[in-house]
Design a protein around this motif. Sequence first.
Motif, PDB file in Angstrom:
ATOM      1  N   ARG A 137      -8.068  32.073  32.774  1.00  0.00           N
ATOM      2  CA  ARG A 137      -7.869  32.776  34.054  1.00  0.00           C
ATOM      3  C   ARG A 137      -7.095  34.084  33.834  1.00  0.00           C
ATOM      4  O   ARG A 137      -7.366  35.102  34.487  1.00  0.00           O
ATOM      5  N   LYS A 138      -6.134  34.058  32.939  1.00  0.00           N
ATOM      6  CA  LYS A 138      -5.377  35.271  32.623  1.00  0.00           C
ATOM      7  C   LYS A 138      -6.312  36.339  32.052  1.00  0.00           C
ATOM      8  O   LYS A 138      -6.243  37.519  32.428  1.00  0.00           O
ATOM      9  N   LEU A 140      -9.509  36.548  32.596  1.00  0.00           N
ATOM     10  CA  LEU A 140     -10.372  37.002  33.691  1.00  0.00           C
ATOM     11  C   LEU A 140      -9.667  38.071  34.527  1.00  0.00           C
ATOM     12  O   LEU A 140     -10.248  39.114  34.861  1.00  0.00           O
ATOM     13  N   ILE A 141      -8.408  37.811  34.859  1.00  0.00           N
ATOM     14  CA  ILE A 141      -7.641  38.757  35.675  1.00  0.00           C
ATOM     15  C   ILE A 141      -7.475  40.091  34.950  1.00  0.00           C
ATOM     16  O   ILE A 141      -7.563  41.167  35.559  1.00  0.00           O
ATOM     17  N   GLU A 142      -7.276  40.023  33.635  1.00  0.00           N
ATOM     18  CA  GLU A 142      -7.050  41.240  32.854  1.00  0.00           C
ATOM     19  C   GLU A 142      -8.351  41.946  32.490  1.00  0.00           C
ATOM     20  O   GLU A 142      -8.333  43.004  31.862  1.00  0.00           O
ATOM     21  N   GLY A 143      -9.493  41.345  32.872  1.00  0.00           N
ATOM     22  CA  GLY A 143     -10.780  41.969  32.592  1.00  0.00           C
ATOM     23  C   GLY A 143     -11.235  41.837  31.150  1.00  0.00           C
ATOM     24  O   GLY A 143     -12.162  42.531  30.717  1.00  0.00           O
ATOM     25  N   SER A 146     -15.492  37.940  31.609  1.00  0.00           N
ATOM     26  CA  SER A 146     -16.035  37.855  32.967  1.00  0.00           C
ATOM     27  C   SER A 146     -17.012  36.688  33.022  1.00  0.00           C
ATOM     28  O   SER A 146     -17.444  36.170  31.984  1.00  0.00           O
ATOM     29  N   ASP A 168     -15.193  31.268  39.951  1.00  0.00           N
ATOM     30  CA  ASP A 168     -13.932  30.549  39.780  1.00  0.00           C
ATOM     31  C   ASP A 168     -14.010  29.113  40.291  1.00  0.00           C
ATOM     32  O   ASP A 168     -13.447  28.195  39.694  1.00  0.00           O
TER      33      ASP A 168
END
Length: 339
Positions: A137-138, A140-143, A146, A168
């Motif tokens: 998830r980290k 994903l958030i940081e790009g 994907s 998600d």
Amino acid sequence: MNVLLTCAGRRNYLVKFFQEALKNRGQVFASDFSADAAALQEADKSFVLPLVKQSDYFDKVAQICEEYQIRLLIPLIDLELPLLAKQRERFLKIGTLPVISSPTVVDICYDKWATFEFLSGYGLAVPKTYLSLAEARKALIEGIISFPLMVKPRWGSASVGVVTAEDDDELDIAYRFVSKHIPRTSLADANAIDAQRCILIQERLSGQEHGLDIVNDLEGNHVTTFVKRKLSMVIGETDRAITVEDEKLKELGHVIGQKLGHIGNLDCDVIVNQNGCYVIDMNPRFGGGYPFSHMAGANLPAALIAWANGEKPDMSWLKVEANIMSSKCDRLVTNLRNI
């Protein structure tokens, strides 16, 4: 020379390939836990054995090897490899040569997190892989990654428990499903090694999938690599493929074969796209893609027999003709014998 194929299942083609390679200079034996297994119906002699995980399995295998003077022992499923690797010396003492890599090599291939670390440690391209939902998830958030993502057992085989998550919500569902599913499968014992970190989240790459047969000799020296472009898959196994001449992928096989030092064949899957060649899986055994190499001129069974006899293999056995397309098909085998 006699050869024993263990957990032979429906790999009748391997029984045939070894029978042809022996040219009546020995016999091909096959074993499985089911007397109805198709390969057992066409082997020269067949045996029903306990499941691999049962305590007397290797006692039974050793008894067969000693009684029937088995020279080459060929394991065919992932679940058997880590156990046989630890028993190698036992079989060598009775004159049987198991075509099995060291416990370290087997663990690197069976533990898909160890595979990721091994390959990335040598600077080889691999899908981004995470050991926890929080790490994924980290990223994903940081790009960094994907969707879609793959959720799968860390110790995996035959696409068992592999799920794709498109968003998600599906990532949560997939993770919970795999967590519950693993203990109900043949992978339960292996993944119990580290039950808190037995699920991987991995980016799903787009591109053309290729299969490599990375061939080492019985001393672990790299000899050659056969390359196929996969055209169709069925339940995680190559169903149609075409041999290709690809120097970049052959060089990748050379590097892996040298660095890993496995014994015999390494079945390796690679995704090729505009960003490079990404290794997505390695299994140190005959894989479902080998028959496509064989149909294009390779003869690894003959090479293994030659090496076991202390002979040099015919170099034509270690080459394939490019642009040979082959397809698998089902056929029926009548069970005529009492096994």
